[in-house]
Enzyme design. Sequence first.
Site, short mmCIF file in Angstrom:
data_model
loop_
_atom_site.label_atom_id
_atom_site.label_comp_id
_atom_site.label_asym_id
_atom_site.label_seq_id
_atom_site.Cartn_x
_atom_site.Cartn_y
_atom_site.Cartn_z
N ASP A 116 54.02 22.10 40.15
CA ASP A 116 54.42 21.81 41.54
C ASP A 116 54.93 23.04 42.28
O ASP A 116 54.58 23.26 43.44
CB ASP A 116 55.51 20.72 41.57
CG ASP A 116 55.06 19.45 40.88
OD1 ASP A 116 53.85 19.22 40.81
OD2 ASP A 116 55.93 18.69 40.42
N ARG B 199 49.54 33.81 17.63
CA ARG B 199 49.20 32.56 18.30
C ARG B 199 47.82 32.57 18.98
O ARG B 199 47.03 31.66 18.79
CB ARG B 199 50.23 32.36 19.41
CG ARG B 199 50.88 31.04 19.40
CD ARG B 199 51.96 30.99 20.43
NE ARG B 199 53.14 30.43 19.80
CZ ARG B 199 54.21 30.04 20.47
NH1 ARG B 199 54.28 30.18 21.76
NH2 ARG B 199 55.24 29.53 19.84
N GLU C 105 59.78 28.87 33.96
CA GLU C 105 58.33 28.93 33.73
C GLU C 105 57.52 28.98 35.02
O GLU C 105 56.40 29.48 35.04
CB GLU C 105 57.90 27.74 32.86
CG GLU C 105 56.57 27.98 32.19
CD GLU C 105 56.25 26.98 31.10
OE1 GLU C 105 57.19 26.46 30.45
OE2 GLU C 105 55.06 26.72 30.90
N SER D 212 60.89 32.57 26.39
CA SER D 212 60.93 32.01 27.75
C SER D 212 62.32 31.50 28.12
O SER D 212 62.74 31.63 29.26
CB SER D 212 59.90 30.90 27.90
OG SER D 212 60.14 29.92 26.95
N LEU D 213 63.03 30.94 27.17
CA LEU D 213 64.36 30.42 27.51
C LEU D 213 65.31 31.57 27.82
O LEU D 213 66.12 31.49 28.75
CB LEU D 213 64.90 29.55 26.36
CG LEU D 213 64.10 28.26 26.14
CD1 LEU D 213 64.57 27.53 24.90
CD2 LEU D 213 64.20 27.35 27.36
C1 LIG Z 1 57.55 21.62 22.73
C2 LIG Z 1 58.04 22.92 23.32
C3 LIG Z 1 58.76 23.81 22.54
C4 LIG Z 1 59.21 25.01 23.09
N1 LIG Z 1 59.94 25.87 22.31
C5 LIG Z 1 60.45 26.97 22.87
C6 LIG Z 1 61.31 27.83 22.12
O1 LIG Z 1 61.58 27.59 20.95
N2 LIG Z 1 61.81 28.94 22.74
C7 LIG Z 1 61.50 29.25 24.03
O2 LIG Z 1 61.99 30.26 24.55
N3 LIG Z 1 60.69 28.46 24.75
C8 LIG Z 1 60.17 27.33 24.22
N4 LIG Z 1 59.35 26.53 24.96
C9 LIG Z 1 59.11 26.87 26.37
C10 LIG Z 1 60.33 26.48 27.18
O3 LIG Z 1 60.88 25.28 26.68
C11 LIG Z 1 59.96 26.25 28.65
O4 LIG Z 1 59.31 27.38 29.14
C12 LIG Z 1 61.22 26.01 29.46
O5 LIG Z 1 61.88 24.84 29.01
C13 LIG Z 1 60.90 25.85 30.93
O6 LIG Z 1 62.13 25.66 31.57
P1 LIG Z 1 62.18 25.48 33.13
O7 LIG Z 1 63.62 25.29 33.47
O8 LIG Z 1 61.42 26.55 33.80
O9 LIG Z 1 61.37 24.13 33.38
P2 LIG Z 1 61.65 22.67 32.80
O10 LIG Z 1 62.66 22.68 31.73
O11 LIG Z 1 60.31 22.08 32.53
O12 LIG Z 1 62.32 21.92 34.03
C14 LIG Z 1 61.61 21.69 35.20
C15 LIG Z 1 62.40 20.70 36.02
O13 LIG Z 1 61.87 20.65 37.34
C16 LIG Z 1 61.67 19.29 37.70
N5 LIG Z 1 60.54 19.25 38.64
C17 LIG Z 1 59.25 19.64 38.44
N6 LIG Z 1 58.54 19.45 39.56
C18 LIG Z 1 59.39 18.97 40.49
C19 LIG Z 1 59.25 18.57 41.86
N7 LIG Z 1 58.08 18.66 42.50
N8 LIG Z 1 60.34 18.10 42.50
C20 LIG Z 1 61.54 18.00 41.88
N9 LIG Z 1 61.74 18.37 40.60
C21 LIG Z 1 60.67 18.83 39.92
C22 LIG Z 1 61.39 18.56 36.40
O14 LIG Z 1 61.64 17.19 36.52
C23 LIG Z 1 62.33 19.28 35.45
O15 LIG Z 1 63.61 18.71 35.51
C24 LIG Z 1 58.90 25.33 24.43
C25 LIG Z 1 58.16 24.44 25.21
C26 LIG Z 1 57.73 23.25 24.67
C27 LIG Z 1 56.94 22.30 25.54
#
Ligand SMILES: Cc1cc2nc3c(=O)[nH]c(=O)nc-3n(C[C@H](O)[C@H](O)[C@H](O)COP(=O)(O)OP(=O)(O)OC[C@H]3O[C@@H](n4cnc5c(N)ncnc54)[C@H](O)[C@@H]3O)c2cc1C
Length: 396
Positions: free
Chosen positions: A90, A158, A243, A259-260
């Site tokens: 999004d 990977r 992300e 990424s975290l």
């Molecule tokens: C299974 C799995 C394991 C992983 N393991 C690791 C790891 O060990 N170490 C590591 O570094 N990374 C890991 N990753 C990657 C990492 O978890 C993600 O890159 C990270 O969580 C992304 O965080 P974020 O805050 O950017 O997005 P997210 O945590 O995905 O949060 C996005 C938020 O935005 C909200 N949102 C989205 N679109 C909209 C919208 N249009 N309007 C309002 N709200 C919206 C969602 O509801 C959500 O709350 C893993 C990923 C997965 C899937």
Amino acid sequence: EIQRALSVQVRKHPNIDLLEKHFAVDLITQHHLGMLVKRHLSDIECYGAYVLDLKTEKVIKILSKTTLLASGGAGHLYSTTTNPPIATGDGVAMVYRAKGIIENMEFVQFHPTSLYNPGETPSYLISEAMRGYGGILRNQLGEKFMNKYDKRGSLAPRDVVARAIDNELKIHGHDFVYLDNTHLSEKELKEHFPNITEKCASLGIDIARDRIPVVPAAHYMCGGVKVDMDGQTWIKRLYAVGEVSSTGLHGANRLASNSLIEAIVYAARSAKHAVQHVPEYQLAEQIPDWDDSGTTHPEEMVLITQNLKEVKQIMTNYVGIVRSDLRLERATVRLEIIYRETEDLYRKSKVSLRICQLRNLINVGYLVIKMANSRKESRGLHYNLDYPKSLDIKPS
Ligand SMILES: Cc1cc2nc3c(=O)[nH]c(=O)nc-3n(C[C@H](O)[C@H](O)[C@H](O)COP(=O)(O)OP(=O)(O)OC[C@H]3O[C@@H](n4cnc5c(N)ncnc54)[C@H](O)[C@@H]3O)c2cc1C
């Protein structure tokens, strides 16, 4: 733990209004004041967002001095993904429509080993630690195929493993390969991987006696909204972290677990920068309310669900782990048809979560294809059969 701790703090903070069940539809810029906004102009400003209240189904206008996007990845562009259902790109799509800068979208990371369990979304991740522990990949003929592709065998990186599995599946016409742990000590294996043991057992798979069926799954988007070291996007007053952003830190191929850390560092830097600069801004005036006059609820949900299925199929089959010029060309032509149909439907429809997510995925798919097409080499996560080598890039 990050999410839990953050949620607790946010709920406790007196200055934070938390709007749950709200979905950001579009960013507000000068475009909404009737001005012509062109891509790459340096004076685009973000004044907030139009947001869909999912309970009332009304779009509200939220004005802000600064806005921060943290909307996550776009794994749902593909049929198989480890990402949560919200990962529909999004933020990238909103910034693209607002004429901001998006980069590196061709670098989509596929995790090599998600549990093959058709219909389960998101796909369950079989940790790479299992291969580190001694698990061996085998195709359905029982062959240890990884040695054909890389001397590190099942321990190759990977992207190499994901490509090798993809190739095995295509050569043999199979849907999955196996991760074989049957030669390892049952007691130690199960002690070491209790969650995987439990998950597999729930599907009747004993990880010490049975081979685990696995497939690659879309896992992480290295590209996204281009930001600087303070998380500022190329649209003023707009930040992006996590992300959704493209910091450049992951290059063409993210290392596991980075990424975290990136998200935390950039969140802190963005917040600091925004706090310093917020006194310079005023809330925008004369931004119109959302206008949905003349629109109706789409009568047939199948118009949305079918297009969504097709987008995922196109991206999986033509723009997945291995690409070619012909596949990218096919994807472009097919996505264009779905884009037109969906934009037409969007214009006539009351805004809903599903049509917005579909529209966003189409925008993001278009960007992945476009950027994959313009990279005439293979690098990191982008592999094109027509250009299998990396071009030499001299450091500037
Ligand atoms: C299974 C799995 C394991 C992983 N393991 C690791 C790891 O060990 N170490 C590591 O570094 N990374 C890991 N990753 C990657 C990492 O978890 C993600 O890159 C990270 O969580 C992304 O965080 P974020 O805050 O950017 O997005 P997210 O945590 O995905 O949060 C996005 C938020 O935005 C909200 N949102 C989205 N679109 C909209 C919208 N249009 N309007 C309002 N709200 C919206 C969602 O509801 C959500 O709350 C893993 C990923 C997965 C899937």
